[in-house]
Design an enzyme around this catalytic site. Sequence first.
Site, mmCIF file in Angstrom:
data_model
loop_
_atom_site.group_PDB
_atom_site.id
_atom_site.type_symbol
_atom_site.label_atom_id
_atom_site.label_comp_id
_atom_site.label_asym_id
_atom_site.label_seq_id
_atom_site.Cartn_x
_atom_site.Cartn_y
_atom_site.Cartn_z
ATOM 1 N N PHE A 1 38.434 58.018 27.843
ATOM 2 C CA PHE A 1 37.189 58.769 27.982
ATOM 3 C C PHE A 1 37.537 60.240 28.156
ATOM 4 C CE2 PHE A 1 36.198 54.429 28.991
ATOM 5 C CZ PHE A 1 35.054 54.235 28.239
ATOM 6 N N LYS A 2 36.983 61.047 27.243
ATOM 7 C CA LYS A 2 37.388 62.446 27.079
ATOM 8 C C LYS A 2 36.558 63.349 27.981
ATOM 9 C CE LYS A 2 38.600 65.525 23.232
ATOM 10 N NZ LYS A 2 38.510 65.677 21.757
ATOM 11 N N ILE A 3 37.237 64.003 28.926
ATOM 12 C CA ILE A 3 36.585 64.764 29.991
ATOM 13 C C ILE A 3 37.127 66.187 30.010
ATOM 14 C CG2 ILE A 3 36.278 64.904 32.494
ATOM 15 C CD1 ILE A 3 36.705 61.841 32.552
#
Length: 320
Positions: free
Chosen positions: A116-118
């Site tokens: 999950f790209k944060i």
Amino acid sequence: MIFDDFERFPPTAATVSSSLLLGICSLPETRFGSVIENAMVDSEGYASEEGGDRLSCIFNKAMVNVGAELAKVVPGRVSTEVDARLAYDTHGTIKKVHELLKLYEEVEVPQERLLFKIPATWQGIEASRLLEAEGIQTHVTFVYSFPQAAAAAQAGSSVIQIFVGRVRDWARNHSGDPEIESALARGEDPGLALATKAFNYIHKHGHKSKLMAAAIRNKQDLFSLLGIDYIIVPLKILESLKDSKTFPDDKYSFIRRLSPNTAQAYNFTAEELVKWDQATFASAIGPAAEELLAAGLEGYINQSKRVEAYLTKIWPPPNV
């Protein structure tokens, strides 16, 4: 590359983003063309009378539908962009990741195949730390400074993404960033220097993170980073490599430049080896990272709004 180059240059991993959704919206005849319509029909938000809630549900479902399709194509992990409007909201980011993960579970994509790209704000890095503690893999992006990379490594982020070319671009048109000025004084490219330093920090000090290099501008960048954990190479560079010939007197030879072994020889200052907290992080990231992070967030947010505008325009779905 998503649409017509899988066979020529098979990717090993993939990212689903608001930008990709925009591309799918503009090219509905691609293999992913039905995901938007399916998301509108299948999402829990279909029955919602609240426009905002419905839009959020459909957006989440569309991202997951694309991610699930990509997971069938690539052998590695699929990274899913988390709404950049939550970049300064740790708990909001975690809630969004849980929502996306639940949708992936419903379409039987295993958690170990997902990232999950944060964004690499302090709040985003804290969200990464808490999610990793749950066993959820995170991909910290918009890293333009060593403090961001080191803080993400200390948080246990699975993947840390540095944009090599963007750092270089900033240095060409600005001044006053101590980290960049130091690299230039040593005669080094600031983007490559940052990636090299972050890689060595991660591998010298035993962090579990893997470093990803992005914004690769040319073959020199690629050859200078041979050995890095992951690298995103533009299609035009892949094509030039495929078509080029290697001569013995080539200026750039195919030598591994980065490795866990060579990282042991890299020297860090006491200031670079601190345990990062919000105060030291905020004071150390420098103007380049501040400006580039803000620009990146603005771009992601604008793309998300464009997707939402498209979804609003085509609601309700036909034939339902």
